[in-house]
Design an enzyme around this catalytic site. Structure first.
Site, PDB file in Angstrom:
ATOM      1  N   CYS A  81     -27.856  27.500  14.482  1.00 57.64           N
ATOM      2  CA  CYS A  81     -29.045  27.376  15.330  1.00 57.64           C
ATOM      3  C   CYS A  81     -29.386  28.733  15.925  1.00 57.64           C
ATOM      4  CB  CYS A  81     -28.808  26.354  16.438  1.00 57.64           C
ATOM      5  SG  CYS A  81     -30.228  26.168  17.544  1.00 57.64           S
TER       6      CYS A  81
ATOM      7  N   GLY B 199     -12.662  37.116  -9.860  1.00 57.20           N
ATOM      8  CA  GLY B 199     -14.051  36.780 -10.144  1.00 57.20           C
ATOM      9  C   GLY B 199     -15.067  37.511  -9.303  1.00 57.20           C
TER      10      GLY B 199
ATOM     11  N   GLU C  28     -14.404  40.231 -16.956  1.00 56.54           N
ATOM     12  CA  GLU C  28     -14.517  41.557 -17.556  1.00 56.54           C
ATOM     13  C   GLU C  28     -14.252  42.575 -16.463  1.00 56.54           C
ATOM     14  OE1 GLU C  28     -19.375  41.741 -17.066  1.00 56.54           O
ATOM     15  OE2 GLU C  28     -18.481  41.233 -19.008  1.00 56.54           O
TER      16      GLU C  28
ATOM     17  N   ASN D  25     -10.413  38.909 -13.691  1.00 61.76           N
ATOM     18  CA  ASN D  25     -11.869  38.866 -13.814  1.00 61.76           C
ATOM     19  C   ASN D  25     -12.258  38.656 -15.279  1.00 61.76           C
ATOM     20  OD1 ASN D  25     -14.250  38.934 -12.242  1.00 61.76           O
ATOM     21  ND2 ASN D  25     -14.722  41.003 -12.938  1.00 61.76           N
TER      22      ASN D  25
ATOM     23  N   ASN E 121     -17.833  33.399  -1.588  1.00 64.88           N
ATOM     24  CA  ASN E 121     -18.673  32.280  -2.010  1.00 64.88           C
ATOM     25  C   ASN E 121     -19.048  31.399  -0.826  1.00 64.88           C
ATOM     26  OD1 ASN E 121     -18.271  33.251  -4.597  1.00 64.88           O
ATOM     27  ND2 ASN E 121     -16.593  31.830  -5.026  1.00 64.88           N
TER      28      ASN E 121
ATOM     29  N   HIS F 102     -18.858  35.204   3.932  1.00 66.41           N
ATOM     30  CA  HIS F 102     -20.316  35.211   3.796  1.00 66.41           C
ATOM     31  C   HIS F 102     -20.960  33.903   4.249  1.00 66.41           C
ATOM     32  CE1 HIS F 102     -20.142  38.664   0.607  1.00 66.41           C
ATOM     33  NE2 HIS F 102     -20.001  39.095   1.841  1.00 66.41           N
TER      34      HIS F 102
ATOM     35  N   TYR G 212     -32.186  27.589  -0.269  1.00 67.73           N
ATOM     36  CA  TYR G 212     -30.845  27.143   0.096  1.00 67.73           C
ATOM     37  C   TYR G 212     -30.707  25.625   0.038  1.00 67.73           C
ATOM     38  CZ  TYR G 212     -29.608  31.909   1.091  1.00 67.73           C
ATOM     39  OH  TYR G 212     -29.347  33.249   0.943  1.00 67.73           O
TER      40      TYR G 212
END
Length: 233
Positions: free
Chosen positions: A117, A175, A203, A201, A92, A109, A56
């Site tokens: 913490c 997306g 696809e 999108n 995202n 998310h 990260y």
């Protein structure tokens, strides 16, 4: 396009891909470089915290070199000029929506630039490394972790999202792969409550068949075109 009053927008990795942010499921994406179990689960963090913190830290560093693209900018314009209710939900963990000008963003998310913490459960804005075990700004314990929702953990603010899906008259997915729940089920929730549904999108996603309309192409082109339609009424 029909005029709408309450819009819920869900964005996924595809909207940030044009800004140079690696997606997880594309060829050469992050999941091909790392096992999900190792870097995106509580168990992986307990087993090898250095690997997870380093992963990260690297993503946070890469984010500093990315910039919002026309899709982010268009959604910020929609927020400013749309006269109805608008909720922007993103899967995202980057901050490209905010840097593009959006002020009301719900990160279901979590966020790369936030630290959680594990001792006092305080969240703090974070731009630096975590690998060297810096102290929590509040309780000073060296127990920070990325404020990111891992597999097996509950996404943030699901109650607010559910209420918005029940009330909206248009749900738009931009997306997304349509593979990760609960977000993959949002289109069905919105449809069940009578909302129109639109997919933008690159696809067809795994859930394309649930949408009343799908448009395929680059987000940087499709999203500004759609925003123009909405604002024209």
């Amino acid at each position: 396009m029909t005029e709408f009053e309450r819009i819920v927008i869900l964005t996924g990795a595809g909207i940030s891909a044009e800004s140079g942010i690696d997606t997880f499921r594309s060829a050469g994406g992050l999941w091909e470089q790392h096992r999900v179990e190792d870097v995106a689960t509580p168990e992986g963090f307990a087993r090898n915290p250095d690997l997870v913190l380093g992963f990260y830290d690297a993503r946070r560093e890469a984010l500093a070199n990315a910039a919002p693209n026309p899709a982010h900018l268009a959604l910020a314009r929609l927020e400013r000029e749309f006269s109805g209710d608008l909720l922007l939900v993103t899967q995202n963990v980057d901050d490209l929506h905010e840097r593009g000008g959006s002020a009301r963003v719900l990160h279901m998310h979590g966020e790369l630039k936030s630290a959680l913490c594990q001792s006092c459960e305080t969240r703090s804005r974070w731009e630096r490394t975590m690998l060297d075990r810096p102290p929590c700004p509040v309780c000073r314990a060296p127990t920070l972790r990325p404020d990111v929702v891992w597999f097996g953990e509950m996404p943030y603010q699901m109650g607010r999202i559910t209420r918005a899906l029940e009330a909206c008259d248009l749900f738009v997915s931009i997306g997304t792969s349509g593979a990760v729940y609960p977000a993959a089920g949002f289109v069905q929730e919105a449809r069940a409550n009578g909302a129109a549904t639109l997919e933008l999108n690159l696809e067809p996603s795994e859930g394309s068949h649930f949408f009343s309309e799908s448009r395929h192409g680059a987000a940087g082109q499709l999203v500004p075109e759609w925003v123009d339609e909405v604002l024209r009424g």
